[in-house]
Design an enzyme around this catalytic site. Structure first.
Site, PDB file in Angstrom:
ATOM      1  N   TRP A   1       0.830  -1.211   0.000  1.00  0.00           N
ATOM      2  CA  TRP A   1       0.000   0.000   0.000  1.00  0.00           C
ATOM      3  C   TRP A   1       0.860   1.254   0.000  1.00  0.00           C
ATOM      4  O   TRP A   1       0.558   2.231  -0.689  1.00  0.00           O
ATOM      5  CB  TRP A   1      -0.983  -0.005   1.166  1.00  0.00           C
ATOM      6  CG  TRP A   1      -1.975  -1.118   1.080  1.00  0.00           C
ATOM      7  CD1 TRP A   1      -2.130  -2.147   1.953  1.00  0.00           C
ATOM      8  CD2 TRP A   1      -2.965  -1.321   0.046  1.00  0.00           C
ATOM      9  NE1 TRP A   1      -3.139  -2.987   1.530  1.00  0.00           N
ATOM     10  CE2 TRP A   1      -3.660  -2.502   0.370  1.00  0.00           C
ATOM     11  CE3 TRP A   1      -3.311  -0.630  -1.117  1.00  0.00           C
ATOM     12  CZ2 TRP A   1      -4.699  -3.000  -0.435  1.00  0.00           C
ATOM     13  CZ3 TRP A   1      -4.335  -1.122  -1.908  1.00  0.00           C
ATOM     14  CH2 TRP A   1      -5.014  -2.296  -1.563  1.00  0.00           C
TER      15      TRP A   1
ATOM     16  N   ASP B   1      -1.341   6.645   6.295  1.00  0.00           N
ATOM     17  CA  ASP B   1      -2.459   5.765   5.938  1.00  0.00           C
ATOM     18  C   ASP B   1      -2.665   4.841   7.136  1.00  0.00           C
ATOM     19  O   ASP B   1      -1.798   4.028   7.455  1.00  0.00           O
ATOM     20  CB  ASP B   1      -2.065   4.975   4.679  1.00  0.00           C
ATOM     21  CG  ASP B   1      -3.101   3.921   4.277  1.00  0.00           C
ATOM     22  OD1 ASP B   1      -4.085   3.716   5.027  1.00  0.00           O
ATOM     23  OD2 ASP B   1      -2.916   3.305   3.204  1.00  0.00           O
TER      24      ASP B   1
ATOM     25  N   LYS C   1     -11.863  -1.614   6.775  1.00  0.00           N
ATOM     26  CA  LYS C   1     -11.001  -2.506   7.537  1.00  0.00           C
ATOM     27  C   LYS C   1     -11.494  -2.602   8.984  1.00  0.00           C
ATOM     28  O   LYS C   1     -11.829  -3.663   9.457  1.00  0.00           O
ATOM     29  CB  LYS C   1      -9.546  -2.013   7.497  1.00  0.00           C
ATOM     30  CG  LYS C   1      -8.991  -1.820   6.108  1.00  0.00           C
ATOM     31  CD  LYS C   1      -8.780  -3.132   5.372  1.00  0.00           C
ATOM     32  CE  LYS C   1      -8.697  -2.977   3.868  1.00  0.00           C
ATOM     33  NZ  LYS C   1      -7.544  -2.293   3.358  1.00  0.00           N
TER      34      LYS C   1
HETATM   35  C1  LIG Z   1      -7.086  -1.840   2.070  1.00  0.00           C
HETATM   36  C2  LIG Z   1      -6.041  -0.800   2.152  1.00  0.00           C
HETATM   37  C3  LIG Z   1      -5.958   0.227   1.192  1.00  0.00           C
HETATM   38  C4  LIG Z   1      -6.859   0.300  -0.023  1.00  0.00           C
HETATM   39  O1  LIG Z   1      -8.133   0.630   0.342  1.00  0.00           O
HETATM   40  P1  LIG Z   1      -9.264   0.902  -0.770  1.00  0.00           P
HETATM   41  O2  LIG Z   1     -10.347   1.505   0.064  1.00  0.00           O
HETATM   42  O3  LIG Z   1      -9.601  -0.399  -1.378  1.00  0.00           O
HETATM   43  O4  LIG Z   1      -8.703   1.857  -1.746  1.00  0.00           O
HETATM   44  C5  LIG Z   1      -4.991   1.184   1.364  1.00  0.00           C
HETATM   45  N1  LIG Z   1      -4.154   1.156   2.409  1.00  0.00           N
HETATM   46  C6  LIG Z   1      -4.203   0.189   3.343  1.00  0.00           C
HETATM   47  C7  LIG Z   1      -3.256   0.221   4.489  1.00  0.00           C
HETATM   48  C8  LIG Z   1      -5.153  -0.812   3.244  1.00  0.00           C
HETATM   49  O5  LIG Z   1      -5.197  -1.775   4.176  1.00  0.00           O
END
Ligand SMILES: *Cc1c(COP(=O)(O)O)cnc(C)c1O
Length: 360
Positions: free
Chosen positions: A101, A171, A195
Site C-alpha cells: 500500500w 495511511d 477494515k
Molecule cells: C485496504 C487498504 C488500502 C486500499 O483501500 P481501498 O479503500 O480499497 O482503496 C490502502 N491502504 C491500506 C493500508 C489498506 O489496508
C-alpha cells in the site's frame, strides 16, 4: 441464523450489535418511514446522522479543533493521488515504503512530483519496519508519508518516524481506532473504513486545517480538492450516506465498549493469544519481526504450501472464514480487528492446536 468467525482483511467483520440495529432500522429509520439509504442527504434526519458521527469520532480520537474530518469516497487508494495533488507545493515528498500500500502511494505520487523513497523494508519482503529515527529527509519535502499498519505483511510502526519537522501523512486504514493516538503528531491521517470501521466505499481523512488550501496542483479536479469537501462539511455532493450511518453506529459502539484505551487492551489481549501460540507452535510460524508485529493483521505459515491450503480449507469448514493470506504473499493471515470477539481468537487458536496435533 449462523454467523462465522470472519478473519477477512477487508471488507471485514462488524459488531453484531451494529448490524442488528441497522436491520431493525432498515425499513423505518426512527419513525421517518424510510431507510437511511433512501433519505435526502440534505434532510434534517441525515444532518443529525453525519454530525453525530463526526462528533463521536472527534470524541473517540480527541481530535483537536484545528483538524477537519472529511468523509470522502474513492477509498483509501484515491488518497494516494489526492494527497500529492493537495500538498505538493514544492513538488517533493518523502515516502517510507513498508508494503504494497505504501508502494502504491509512492508510485502514484511520482505522477505529480519528486517522490523520494527514503526507507524501505522490501529487501526482506516487508517483514519489518525500518529504523526511522534519522532518515535523509529532503529539506524541501512537502510531507513525509507512511502506511502505519501494513495490512498485507502484518507490521506496524510502534513509533512514528522522526520527520525532522516535516508534515507527517499516514495511511491508518487497518489500525484506525484500534488504540488511542495523538492526532496532533500528524498533518493528515486517513483510512479506508472497510477494515476496522464500516462498509466499503469510503475513506475518512483527518486533516490539519493549514494543509487545506486553494493552492493545489494545476488541473486538480474540484472533487479531489480537500477544500471543496472541507468547506461543505463533506456534503459538497451526495456522500456515501449509508456508510456514514453505519460508521456512526460503530463509533457509538466503541464508546460503549469504553473507548480506544479499552479497545487497545482488548486488541492486545487478542493478539497475544495468537502470537503466543505461534511462538510455541511446532507447525505454525509468524512471518514478521516480533517487535514490529501488528495487533490487527497476523500472517502465519506452516512452511509447506500444501499444508497451508489444507489448513485454510479445513478452517473454513469449521467456520473460520477468510484465513487465506494475501494473493501476493500466500500462507495465512488472521485479521483480528476491533469487532472480532476474544472468543473468535480463542476458538481459532484451539482449532490450530488440533490441526497441529493431527498434521504435525
Ligand atoms: C485496504 C487498504 C488500502 C486500499 O483501500 P481501498 O479503500 O480499497 O482503496 C490502502 N491502504 C491500506 C493500508 C489498506 O489496508
Amino acid at each position: 441464523m449462523s454467523r462465522v468467525y470472519n478473519f477477512s482483511a477487508g471488507p471485514a467483520v462488524l459488531p453484531e450489535e451494529v448490524l442488528k440495529e441497522a436491520a431493525e432500522e432498515m425499513l423505518d429509520y426512527r419513525g421517518c418511514g424510510m431507510s437511511v439509504m433512501e433519505m435526502s442527504h440534505r434532510s434534517k434526519m441525515f444532518e443529525e446522522i453525519i454530525q453525530g458521527a463526526e462528533a463521536d469520532l472527534r470524541d473517540l480520537l480527541q481530535i483537536p479543533d484545528n483538524y477537519k474530518v472529511l468523509f470522502l469516497q474513492g477509498g483509501a487508494s484515491q488518497q494516494f493521488a489526492m494527497i500529492p495533488m493537495n500538498l505538493m507545493k514544492n513538488r517533493v515528498a518523502d515516502y517510507i515504503v513498508t508494503g504494497q500500500w505504501a508502494k502504491k502511494a509512492w508510485q502514484e505520487a511520482q505522477k505529480y512530483g519528486k517522490a523520494n523513497k527514503i526507507a524501505s523494508s522490501e529487501d526482506k519482503t516487508f517483514s519489518y519496519i525500518p529504523d526511522c529515527s534519522d532518515l535523509p529527509i529532503s529539506p524541501d519535502a512537502d510531507y513525509v508519508y507512511i502506511c502505519e499498519n501494513n495490512t498485507i505483511y502484518g507490521t506496524k510502526f510502534k513509533e512514528l518516524p522522526n520527520t525532522k519537522g516535516k508534515t507527517l501523512v499516514a495511511d491508518v486504514s487497518s489500525c484506525f481506532l484500534s488504540e488511542p493516538v495523538d492526532v496532533s503528531k500528524y498533518g493528515i491521517l486517513y483510512g479506508g473504513v472497510q477494515k476496522n470501521i464500516g462498509p466499503a466505499g469510503m475513506v475518512i481523512s483527518i486533516i490539519r486545517e493549514d494543509l487545506i488550501t486553494e493552492e493545489v496542483l494545476p488541473g486538480t479536479p474540484t472533487m479531489l480538492t480537500f477544500k471543496t469537501h472541507a468547506d461543505a462539511d463533506s456534503l459538497y455532493n451526495t456522500p456515501n450516506s449509508y456508510c456514514i450511518y453505519i460508521c456512526g453506529k460503530v463509533f457509538q459502539w466503541l464508546k460503549k465498549m469504553g473507548g480506544l484505551s479499552a479497545m487497545k487492551e482488548r486488541n492486545e489481549q487478542k493478539a497475544k493469544l495468537l502470537y503466543d501460540f505461534l511462538d510455541e507452535s511446532s507447525l505454525f510460524h509468524g512471518t514478521v519481526v516480533p517487535k514490529d508485529r501488528s495487533l490487527m493483521n497476523v500472517p502465519f505459515i506452516t512452511g509447506d504450501t500444501d499444508l497451508d491450503a489444507k489448513f485454510v480449507k479445513e478452517a473454513k469448514e469449521a467456520g473460520f472464514e477468510n484465513l487465506k493470506g494475501h494473493r501476493s504473499v500466500g500462507g495465512m493471515r488472521a485479521s483480528i480487528y476491533n469487532a472480532m470477539p476474544v472468543e473468535g481468537v480463542k476458538a481459532l487458536v484451539d482449532f490450530m492446536r488440533t490441526f497441529e496435533k493431527e498434521n504435525g
